[in-house]
Design a protein around this motif. Structure first.
Motif, short mmCIF file in Angstrom:
data_model
loop_
_atom_site.label_atom_id
_atom_site.label_comp_id
_atom_site.label_asym_id
_atom_site.label_seq_id
_atom_site.Cartn_x
_atom_site.Cartn_y
_atom_site.Cartn_z
N VAL A 60 0.88 -1.18 0.00
CA VAL A 60 0.00 0.00 0.00
C VAL A 60 0.92 1.22 0.00
O VAL A 60 1.46 1.58 1.04
N PRO A 61 1.17 1.84 -1.17
CA PRO A 61 2.08 3.00 -1.21
C PRO A 61 1.42 4.25 -0.64
O PRO A 61 0.28 4.22 -0.14
N GLY A 62 2.13 5.37 -0.75
CA GLY A 62 1.60 6.66 -0.33
C GLY A 62 2.39 7.28 0.79
O GLY A 62 2.26 6.86 1.95
N HIS A 63 3.25 8.28 0.44
CA HIS A 63 3.99 9.00 1.48
C HIS A 63 3.87 10.51 1.32
O HIS A 63 4.77 11.26 1.65
N GLY A 133 -0.21 5.73 2.53
CA GLY A 133 -1.35 6.66 2.55
C GLY A 133 -2.49 6.40 1.60
O GLY A 133 -3.47 7.13 1.63
N TYR A 134 -2.41 5.37 0.73
CA TYR A 134 -3.55 5.08 -0.15
C TYR A 134 -4.58 4.36 0.72
O TYR A 134 -4.92 3.19 0.51
N SER A 135 -5.08 5.05 1.71
CA SER A 135 -5.82 4.41 2.80
C SER A 135 -6.65 5.48 3.53
O SER A 135 -6.44 6.67 3.34
N THR A 136 -7.56 5.03 4.37
CA THR A 136 -8.45 5.99 5.03
C THR A 136 -7.91 6.47 6.38
O THR A 136 -8.28 7.55 6.84
N GLN A 137 -7.08 5.67 7.03
CA GLN A 137 -6.55 6.07 8.34
C GLN A 137 -5.12 5.57 8.51
O GLN A 137 -4.73 4.55 7.91
N VAL A 138 -4.34 6.27 9.37
CA VAL A 138 -3.00 5.80 9.69
C VAL A 138 -2.68 6.21 11.13
O VAL A 138 -3.19 7.24 11.61
N VAL A 139 -1.85 5.40 11.80
CA VAL A 139 -1.39 5.72 13.15
C VAL A 139 0.11 6.01 13.07
O VAL A 139 0.87 5.18 12.55
N VAL A 140 0.52 7.19 13.54
CA VAL A 140 1.92 7.61 13.43
C VAL A 140 2.36 8.25 14.74
O VAL A 140 1.60 9.02 15.34
N THR A 141 3.59 7.96 15.16
CA THR A 141 4.13 8.56 16.37
C THR A 141 4.22 10.09 16.17
O THR A 141 4.56 10.56 15.09
#
Ligand code: NAP
Ligand code: ZN
Length: 350
Positions: A60-63, A133-141
């Protein structure tokens, strides 16, 4: 674990398809982000198609991520629910080595954890690979979550998280500014933002593009001059001209022809990442004490500085917003340089 919807590819010659991925439980220093937009960087294409050898599938790419904070861990102080935020190419680093301590996380000596196709530290998740980031949510420090200033829309800010910092960092490192002659090679996703930033820094900017087809845009972005590299006369006319050349092209270029465009003490910085070696003729280096260098995105503090600088100078990426079911088509068009100048996925369509 929480789940998020995403678009993934499962083989180098595969197509993107909708899937469900897991995101880690929110830790004390974590930020949960509702992703609104994700830019499509050419690095996504290199990785999705395994052109750099080492892609783990599904991928799942996307930065180039822009979104809104949905929740924060108990120890988070930098961001709060509702904030406009971004995430770039890295989501973690060791925090202890000399590079990290100097705010140069992209040069972490242990190796920063990349936003996608990155190895999750063994103690966190054995064998784990990051999803982007090709996604609806992400968890990042929280340290790796940037604030997007009010002056830039989320969709125009997303590409700055990679393209913006990748150009801003070398421009600052090699002192681009008034009186400096700067050339940007390739006016694509990276290059067009570079033209805007370099001219806002006060440098005299020249674009070196395949053809003159984007000249009017280049001048609108702030370039003083625009040359076609398909014309041999360009290399004669611009000989020994530039203090700094930023090469954003991932194709194999005749590097010595470009090196000879550098003035005394000039530097050519490789930003584009072809996987073949470049053969530099030592005489082209010694003749004008020239340097060949490289640069890898930029640190977190500098990324925030870049976002603030862009907001202050009204700089955003030029974008074409697409729905997630058009990622494959967008990749083909990006490869054909048929995009003005960055595709950005509207994640509401995932
Ligand atoms: P892009 O949007 O596809 O732009 C690349 C530009 O290169 C094109 O617009 C085109 O510009 C030129 N070009 C393409 N094919 C060419 C060819 N065969 N010969 C000569 N010029 C050609 O790509 P991008 O997203 O800007 O990324 C560019 C490269 O930078 C990729 O390799 C990417 O992986 C790398 N990258 C590096 C970093 C880093 O930290 N160093 C960060 C992000 C990306 P013209 O039409 O103007 O010639
Ligand atoms: Zn990128």
């Amino acid at each position: 674990m929480t789940t998020a919807a995403a678009y993934a590819i499962d083989a180098p010659d595969g197509r993107f398809a909708k899937t469900t991925i897991e995101r880690r439980e929110l830790g004390p220093n974590d930020v949960l982000i509702d992703i609104k937009y994700a830019g499509i960087c050419h690095s996504d294409i290199h990785t999705a198609r395994d052109e750099w050898h080492g892609t783990a599938y599904p991928c799942v790419p996307g930065h180039e991520i822009a979104g809104i904070v949905a929740a924060v861990g108990s120890g988070v102080t930098k961001h709060k629910v509702g904030d406009r935020v971004g995430v770039g190419c890295m989501v973690d680093s060791c925090g202890e080595c000399s590079s990290c301590l100097a705010g140069e996380e992209s040069y972490c000596l242990r190796g920063a954890t990349m936003t996608y196709n990155g190895r999750v530290p063994e103690e966190v998740q054995p064998g784990g690979v990051t999803f982007g980031g090709y996604s609806t949510q992400v968890v990042v420090t929280e340290h790796f979550v940037l604030s997007i200033p009010d002056g830039i829309s989320l969709e125009q800010a997303a590409p700055l998280l990679c393209a913006g910092i990748t150009l801003y960092s070398p421009l600052r490192h090699w002192n681009a500014g008034p009186g400096k002659q700067v050339a940007i090679v390739g006016m694509g996703g990276l290059g067009h933002v570079g033209v805007k930033i370099a001219s806002a820094l006060g440098a005299e900017v020249t674009v070196l593009s395949h053809s003159l087809s984007k000249e009017a845009d280049g001048r609108r972005f702030g370039a003083r001059r625009y040359y076609a590299t398909s014309d041999k006369q360009t290399f004669r006319e611009l000989r020994s001209r530039f203090d700094l050349i930023l090469n954003t092209v991932s194709a194999d270029l005749p590097i010595n022809d470009y090196m000879r465009l550098l003035a005394l003490d000039g530097t050519l910085v490789m930003l584009g990442l072809p996987d073949k070696p470049v053969a530099v003729q030592p005489f082209t280096l010694t003749g004008r004490r020239r340097s060949l260098a490289g640069s890898n995105i930029g640190g977190i503090a500098e990324t925030q500085q870049m976002l603030d600088f862009c907001a202050e100078h009204h700089i955003g990426a030029e974008i074409e917003v697409i729905s997630a079911d058009r990622i494959d088509e967008a990749y083909e068009r990006a490869i054909a340089s048929d995009v003005r100048y960055r595709f950005v996925i509207d994640t509401a369509t995932i």
